[in-house]
Design an enzyme around this catalytic site. Structure first.
Site, PDB file in Angstrom:
ATOM      1  N   GLU A 124       0.841  -1.198   0.000  1.00 25.22           N
ATOM      2  CA  GLU A 124       0.000   0.000   0.000  1.00 25.22           C
ATOM      3  C   GLU A 124       0.873   1.243   0.000  1.00 25.22           C
ATOM      4  O   GLU A 124       2.096   1.180   0.191  1.00 25.22           O
ATOM      5  CB  GLU A 124      -0.950  -0.009   1.206  1.00 25.22           C
ATOM      6  CG  GLU A 124      -1.951  -1.154   1.164  1.00 25.22           C
ATOM      7  CD  GLU A 124      -2.933  -1.131   2.325  1.00 25.22           C
ATOM      8  OE1 GLU A 124      -2.678  -0.406   3.302  1.00 25.22           O
ATOM      9  OE2 GLU A 124      -3.947  -1.844   2.253  1.00 25.22           O
ATOM     10  N   HIS A 246      -9.291   9.926   3.467  1.00 23.77           N
ATOM     11  CA  HIS A 246      -8.998   8.838   2.531  1.00 23.77           C
ATOM     12  C   HIS A 246      -9.280   9.346   1.126  1.00 23.77           C
ATOM     13  O   HIS A 246     -10.333   9.929   0.868  1.00 23.77           O
ATOM     14  CB  HIS A 246      -9.858   7.613   2.846  1.00 23.77           C
ATOM     15  CG  HIS A 246      -9.330   6.370   2.198  1.00 23.77           C
ATOM     16  ND1 HIS A 246      -9.448   6.136   0.843  1.00 23.77           N
ATOM     17  CD2 HIS A 246      -8.682   5.305   2.712  1.00 23.77           C
ATOM     18  CE1 HIS A 246      -8.884   4.975   0.553  1.00 23.77           C
ATOM     19  NE2 HIS A 246      -8.411   4.447   1.677  1.00 23.77           N
ATOM     20  N   ARG A 292      -1.296   9.013   1.581  1.00 24.02           N
ATOM     21  CA  ARG A 292      -2.687   9.423   1.417  1.00 24.02           C
ATOM     22  C   ARG A 292      -2.884  10.933   1.416  1.00 24.02           C
ATOM     23  O   ARG A 292      -3.754  11.446   0.712  1.00 24.02           O
ATOM     24  CB  ARG A 292      -3.532   8.809   2.541  1.00 24.02           C
ATOM     25  CG  ARG A 292      -3.704   7.316   2.395  1.00 24.02           C
ATOM     26  CD  ARG A 292      -4.456   6.739   3.571  1.00 24.02           C
ATOM     27  NE  ARG A 292      -4.718   5.323   3.373  1.00 24.02           N
ATOM     28  CZ  ARG A 292      -5.299   4.548   4.270  1.00 24.02           C
ATOM     29  NH1 ARG A 292      -5.667   5.058   5.432  1.00 24.02           N
ATOM     30  NH2 ARG A 292      -5.507   3.271   4.028  1.00 24.02           N
ATOM     31  N   HIS A 353     -11.357  10.179   7.229  1.00 21.13           N
ATOM     32  CA  HIS A 353     -11.127   8.743   7.405  1.00 21.13           C
ATOM     33  C   HIS A 353     -10.499   8.364   8.740  1.00 21.13           C
ATOM     34  O   HIS A 353     -10.869   7.357   9.329  1.00 21.13           O
ATOM     35  CB  HIS A 353     -10.232   8.252   6.267  1.00 21.13           C
ATOM     36  CG  HIS A 353      -9.982   6.784   6.259  1.00 21.13           C
ATOM     37  ND1 HIS A 353     -10.999   5.848   6.169  1.00 21.13           N
ATOM     38  CD2 HIS A 353      -8.822   6.076   6.351  1.00 21.13           C
ATOM     39  CE1 HIS A 353     -10.481   4.634   6.187  1.00 21.13           C
ATOM     40  NE2 HIS A 353      -9.171   4.739   6.300  1.00 21.13           N
ATOM     41  N   ARG A 388      -0.896   9.286   9.068  1.00 19.16           N
ATOM     42  CA  ARG A 388      -0.884   7.835   9.292  1.00 19.16           C
ATOM     43  C   ARG A 388      -0.569   7.093   8.005  1.00 19.16           C
ATOM     44  O   ARG A 388      -1.153   7.342   6.962  1.00 19.16           O
ATOM     45  CB  ARG A 388      -2.253   7.376   9.801  1.00 19.16           C
ATOM     46  CG  ARG A 388      -2.363   5.859   9.975  1.00 19.16           C
ATOM     47  CD  ARG A 388      -3.754   5.471  10.380  1.00 19.16           C
ATOM     48  NE  ARG A 388      -4.684   5.574   9.271  1.00 19.16           N
ATOM     49  CZ  ARG A 388      -5.145   4.538   8.574  1.00 19.16           C
ATOM     50  NH1 ARG A 388      -4.745   3.323   8.858  1.00 19.16           N
ATOM     51  NH2 ARG A 388      -6.014   4.720   7.604  1.00 19.16           N
TER      52      ARG A 388
END
Length: 543
Positions: A124, A246, A292, A353, A388
């Site tokens: 990811e 997100h 992100r 998110h 994060r």
């Protein structure tokens, strides 16, 4: 009729963090788990991606640490990162022992070694290796289901569903010496009565606060209850300005809060403009695999530039078999809305998110109030920094949940039973006949947070948001003081506190870093510092 309960440990929240605490306590410890809805109703259930852990010989602890530090934009606490990452494999093994069925595969990926006991590892954004353990594209469901099953089976765990915590009970509120948490007042949402829960130890595991925003990937219960309750009880909070948006939630009028996992981009998904052009190369050399915050800002920028309601994420260039095997949940869900992701791109929009800030804790989950622990998204451990990294959050729940349980067991014999506490007094309040006030304020708060305190911020927008929160505050105080508590009122009260904390934290940060991006201060300051707010000397209300 009011009820009173006494346990050794009261856990408020039934997601991965709360149940990790419960299941790691000794069998002789009497535990109460409070769930806001049904037992598996928290954010864990909806986590699609996976859990980051070093499981492959081609990967290293040091690499996972460095990837996390880079994503955190200079604000990660290195000791917290190291502690979390080093406990990753053990946490995964514990989940497997609890019955979590992770996806297995014997195929190697791009010449990368895969000797991780045949478990399939995906990749990811922000990660330099394949290290994401997952259960297809519904990891949260697999984790939640297994942990809930084990909790139901445990003789020492009492489960209380459809309960909404109102406030913590501390020695201060009982006019007793010391700084100890001894329980909580809890609304039974089925009976509308307030119940008294007393305990030697209290654990907040209520998740984040993304419901403060108009668009969110989170379930309805993510209203920052635990953070607000801890703040009102005297706990410091940190870095509340860092809200992760997100980049890719499904954009469809009937699709409520459905997330399109980061793993779609990790497996080759392409972000497209309405005309089919790719654009991420203009924002970051990592393109779709950038962290992100960068991806969300890029999408936000292009949507505003074009006046578009949404952009697109395309995985249709992969084979039908590949898409259906890797993303069965997303495939089926999109098909319900007439979108065949094997043949066409997915309409997406950013959404709130994850709350990177929270209640300040140490490596054992301990807060500023004695015997009050905060674990999971409600806590601030220093792991996430200013952004994060994908799939570190479930790992944090497991590592700190187990660590908190171990600390409770070490102290268990020396902590006395909780003192007596009065039942909830609602003799001076009435049923509301003005619920329109709640619905209006609820809508206004979430809209101005989205417009003024969203992905891109300015001083003027933040000051407007601060003005609105100050005006709304008195209306909510009056409502709370005069009417019987309801779930909607409690959530609105908590979101008002959360919004105030986010706004004031954002105003204090005079730079752009990670998830906090402001047009007035586009550069990073040379020294990275946490934004720490203290109830005793801060303007956010202790009510």
């Amino acid at each position: 009729m009011q009820s009173s309960f006494q346990h050794d440990v009261l856990i408020i929240g039934s997601g991965a963090a709360g149940l990790s605490v419960a299941l790691n306590l000794a069998s002789h410890v009497k535990v109460a788990v409070i769930s806001k809805g049904d037992l598996p109703s928290g954010s864990t259930l909806y986590a699609q991606g996976g859990i980051a852990a070093v499981m492959d010989t081609s990967d290293t602890i040091e690499s996972h640490i460095q990837d996390t530090l880079i994503a955190g934009a200079g604000l990660c606490h290195e000791d917290a990162v190291q502690f979390t990452v080093e406990n990753g494999r053990e946490s995964i093994e514990w989940l497997i022992s609890q019955g979590v069925d992770f996806t297995k595969e014997n195929v190697k990926h791009n010449n990368e070694s895969n000797d991780s006991n045949s478990y399939h590892l995906t990749k990811e954004g922000g990660h330099s290796h394949r290290r994401i353990m997952h259960a297809a594209d519904a990891t949260g469901h697999a984790v939640s289901s297994s942990l809930c099953d084990r909790a139901v089976e445990a003789d020492n765990i009492d489960i209380f569903e459809n309960r909404v915590a109102i406030d913590l009970i501390t020695h201060k509120k009982l006019f007793l010496p010391g700084n100890r948490c001894v329980g909580a007042y809890v609304l039974n949402d089925k009976t509308s009565h307030v119940e008294l829960f007393r305990a030697r130890f209290v654990v907040i595991a209520t998740g984040g606060a993304s419901k403060a925003y108009l668009y969110t990937s989170n379930p309805d219960g993510a209203s920052g209850d635990g953070i607000a309750m801890a703040w009102r009880s005297g706990c410091r909070v940190a870095n509340m300005e860092f809200n992760q948006f997100h980049p890719t939630c499904l954009y469809h009028p009937q699709a409520k809060s459905f997330l399109i996992t980061e793993a779609v981009r990790g497996e080759g998904g392409r972000l497209l403009l309405p005309d089919g052009q790719r654009f991420m190369h203009r924002f970051d050399k990592r393109e779709e695999l950038a962290p992100r915050d960068i991806v969300a800002r890029a999408i936000d920028h292009e949507m505003k530039r074009l006046g578009a309601d949404n952009l697109f994420l395309d995985i249709s260039h992969k084979s039908d078999k590949f898409v259906k095997e890797h993303f069965p949940t997303i495939y089926e869900r999109c098909l319900e809305f007439g979108i065949n992701i094997t043949q066409e791109p997915i309409p997406v929009v950013p959404a709130a998110h994850y709350t990177c800030g929270g209640v300040i804790t140490d490596q054992r989950g301990r807060s500023d109030v004695n015997q009050l622990y905060v674990v999971g998204e409600a806590g601030f451990t220093g792991l996430h920094g200013a952004n994060r990294m994908a799939s570190n959050s479930l790992l944090e729940c497991l590592v700190y949940g187990r660590s908190a349980a171990q600390d409770i067991m070490k102290k268990f014999a020396e902590i006395p039973p909780p003192p007596e506490a009065p039942l909830w007094d609602e003799s001076q309040v009435t049923d509301s006949d003005e619920d329109v006030v709640l619905s209006h304020n609820w809508d206004e708060l979430r809209r101005f947070m989205w417009d003024y305190v969203g992905i891109v911020r300015t001083n003027k927008r933040l000051q407007r948001a601060k003005h609105r929160i100050d005006v709304l505050h008195q209306e909510i105080v009056d409502f709370y003081s005069n009417y019987k508590v309801t779930n909607d009122l409690l959530e609105l009260r908590n979101l008002m506190t959360i919004a105030d904390l986010i706004i004031c934290s954002a105003i204090q940060r005079k730079e752009s870093r990670g998830l906090h991006y402001t047009l007035d201060y586009p550069e990073q300051l040379p020294v990275a510092r946490d934004t720490i707010l203290t109830p005793t000397n801060f303007s956010a209300r202790d009510w």
